[in-house]
Design a protein around this motif. Structure first.
Motif, mmCIF file in Angstrom:
data_model
loop_
_atom_site.group_PDB
_atom_site.id
_atom_site.type_symbol
_atom_site.label_atom_id
_atom_site.label_comp_id
_atom_site.label_asym_id
_atom_site.label_seq_id
_atom_site.Cartn_x
_atom_site.Cartn_y
_atom_site.Cartn_z
ATOM 1 N N ALA A 114 0.829 -1.203 0.000
ATOM 2 C CA ALA A 114 0.000 0.000 0.000
ATOM 3 C C ALA A 114 0.864 1.254 0.000
ATOM 4 N N ALA A 115 1.913 1.253 0.827
ATOM 5 C CA ALA A 115 2.794 2.418 0.906
ATOM 6 C C ALA A 115 3.512 2.664 -0.419
ATOM 7 N N GLU A 116 4.034 1.593 -1.011
ATOM 8 C CA GLU A 116 4.753 1.740 -2.285
ATOM 9 C C GLU A 116 3.817 2.209 -3.393
ATOM 10 N N ALA A 117 2.580 1.705 -3.380
ATOM 11 C CA ALA A 117 1.614 2.131 -4.394
ATOM 12 C C ALA A 117 1.282 3.612 -4.231
ATOM 13 N N LEU A 118 1.133 4.061 -2.986
ATOM 14 C CA LEU A 118 0.833 5.475 -2.739
ATOM 15 C C LEU A 118 2.000 6.371 -3.134
ATOM 16 N N LYS A 119 3.210 5.974 -2.768
ATOM 17 C CA LYS A 119 4.380 6.809 -3.067
ATOM 18 C C LYS A 119 4.624 6.886 -4.566
ATOM 19 N N GLY A 120 4.328 5.800 -5.276
ATOM 20 C CA GLY A 120 4.533 5.789 -6.726
ATOM 21 C C GLY A 120 3.293 6.121 -7.520
ATOM 22 N N ALA A 121 2.233 6.535 -6.810
ATOM 23 C CA ALA A 121 0.948 6.820 -7.464
ATOM 24 C C ALA A 121 0.535 5.652 -8.360
ATOM 25 N N ARG A 122 0.765 4.433 -7.844
ATOM 26 C CA ARG A 122 0.432 3.233 -8.607
ATOM 27 C C ARG A 122 -0.978 2.797 -8.210
ATOM 28 N N LEU A 123 -1.942 3.342 -8.893
ATOM 29 C CA LEU A 123 -3.343 3.087 -8.592
ATOM 30 C C LEU A 123 -3.981 2.363 -9.773
ATOM 31 N N ARG A 124 -4.755 1.343 -9.460
ATOM 32 C CA ARG A 124 -5.429 0.569 -10.495
ATOM 33 C C ARG A 124 -6.930 0.796 -10.410
ATOM 34 N N GLU A 125 -7.525 1.205 -11.510
ATOM 35 C CA GLU A 125 -8.974 1.377 -11.541
ATOM 36 C C GLU A 125 -9.626 0.044 -11.882
ATOM 37 N N VAL A 126 -10.543 -0.406 -11.019
ATOM 38 C CA VAL A 126 -11.220 -1.680 -11.256
ATOM 39 C C VAL A 126 -12.731 -1.485 -11.220
ATOM 40 N N ASP A 127 -13.408 -2.420 -11.868
ATOM 41 C CA ASP A 127 -14.873 -2.403 -11.901
ATOM 42 C C ASP A 127 -15.425 -2.873 -10.564
ATOM 43 N N LEU A 128 -16.650 -2.467 -10.309
ATOM 44 C CA LEU A 128 -17.407 -2.995 -9.181
ATOM 45 C C LEU A 128 -18.805 -3.360 -9.659
ATOM 46 N N GLY A 129 -19.436 -4.280 -8.943
ATOM 47 C CA GLY A 129 -20.849 -4.541 -9.147
ATOM 48 C C GLY A 129 -21.668 -3.647 -8.237
ATOM 49 N N LEU A 130 -22.868 -3.320 -8.676
ATOM 50 C CA LEU A 130 -23.802 -2.536 -7.868
ATOM 51 C C LEU A 130 -25.146 -3.250 -7.896
ATOM 52 N N ALA A 131 -25.614 -3.676 -6.725
ATOM 53 C CA ALA A 131 -26.877 -4.420 -6.640
ATOM 54 C C ALA A 131 -27.573 -4.071 -5.341
ATOM 55 N N GLY A 132 -28.856 -3.786 -5.427
ATOM 56 C CA GLY A 132 -29.612 -3.454 -4.222
ATOM 57 C C GLY A 132 -29.048 -2.270 -3.474
ATOM 58 N N GLY A 133 -28.418 -1.338 -4.205
ATOM 59 C CA GLY A 133 -27.825 -0.178 -3.570
ATOM 60 C C GLY A 133 -26.494 -0.426 -2.913
ATOM 61 N N ARG A 134 -25.912 -1.620 -3.074
ATOM 62 C CA ARG A 134 -24.637 -1.974 -2.460
ATOM 63 C C ARG A 134 -23.599 -2.282 -3.536
ATOM 64 N N TRP A 135 -22.388 -1.793 -3.311
ATOM 65 C CA TRP A 135 -21.259 -2.106 -4.183
ATOM 66 C C TRP A 135 -20.654 -3.448 -3.771
#
Length: 296
Positions: A114-135
């Motif tokens: 987590a720390a290395e990802a934050l320092k390197g701005a290594r962020l991955r955008e992923v899909d989510l499901g949404l059902a019944g108002g919940r992710w």
């Protein structure tokens, strides 16, 4: 990005591992130069309210410490925002972390990731499901598997995964397929007899059961597995294959790809990330890039 990071902790996860995991994760983040504050709640609603307050206050990241239930709760706070999500997976299942290739039951290593990802701005955008108002991040379960969850949740004894093994045996004793009504995307509703219908944003549930092995978290589509009208004997034979994902080769298993699915069946509860969403009918939609995660 602010240097203050929020640890979102479930102290009871993994039979107490959550409480012990927070310290090495926090130490790894502090060693990387981040300021760490911890958020707990008196119950799930209180914890979620506190997590949302942290997100609204501009925390640099929300890092869930616990199992899939805690990751699921954290998703409710960060989905649709720019706040990154980290996962310190120390629960029983940890399927969301597995799907992202993150360390499991190694809080110090997960904290470093987590720390290395934050320092390197290594962020991955992923899909989510949404059902019944919940992710949700992993799998929406309905049918035999959700009935096992229902029964296991009602049992006071034994503790841990063995409770769900016993629940499965009890459900097998009275097993019969369920009449489902299913509609994919904007297509027509179809009636089928099915043992279960699994809607996968991620590949696995239940601690590594690869029910949807073809699921990808960045393609905007669900991987939907329908186990058809099979006998009790066939189910007993096929179900263990789920751990390797080889059940998909059975003729009673069909595969669908869709961005939206509507499921209806009498007396069936939908579970996502192992958490109950409510009784069917439910409509689930795959939302592309709904969350940014701290990943390898």
């Amino acid at each position: 990005m602010t240097s203050e990071i929020t640890l979102f902790v479930n102290p009871t996860a993994g039979r107490g591992r959550g409480a012990h995991a927070a310290q090495p994760a926090a130490s790894a983040l502090r060693a990387a130069g981040f300021s760490v504050r911890t958020v707990l709640g008196s119950d799930a609603d209180d914890a979620l309210a506190r997590a949302r307050t942290a997100v609204e206050g501009g925390t640099g990241a929300l890092i869930a410490v616990g199992g899939d239930g805690m990751a699921h709760l954290a998703l409710q706070a960060v989905a649709g925002t720019r706040t990154p999500l980290g996962v310190i997976a120390v629960g029983t299942g940890n399927d969301f972390a597995r799907s992202l290739g993150l360390p499991v039951r190694d809080p110090e290593a997960a904290g470093r990731v987590a720390a290395e990802a934050l320092k390197g701005a290594r962020l991955r955008e992923v899909d989510l499901g949404l059902a019944g108002g919940r992710w949700f991040g992993t799998v929406l379960a309905s049918g035999f598997d959700s009935r096992v969850n229902d029964r296991g949740n009602r049992m006071r004894w034994p503790a841990g995964r063995f409770k769900y093994d016993l629940a499965m045996l009890a459900e097998l004793a009275s097993f019969k397929p369920f009449p489902f009504r299913i509609a994919l995307d904007d297509g027509p509703e179809r009636e089928i007899e099915a043992t279960l219908v699994a809607v996968g944003n991620g590949t696995s549930y239940g601690g590594g059961m690869r029910i949807c092995p073809g699921a990808e978290q960045d393609d905007g589509l669900f991987d939907i597995r329908v186990v058809g009208d099979c006998s009790r004997t066939t189910l007993v034979k096929v179900f263990p294959q789920v751990y390797k994902g080889t059940h998909v080769e059975h003729p009673e298993v069909t595969v669908h790809r869709a961005a939206k699915i509507t499921l209806a069946a009498a007396g069936i509860t939908g579970y996502a990330d192992g958490e109950p969403l409510g009784t069917l009918p439910l409509t689930a939609e795959c939302v592309p890039g709904a969350v940014r995660v701290l990943a390898l």
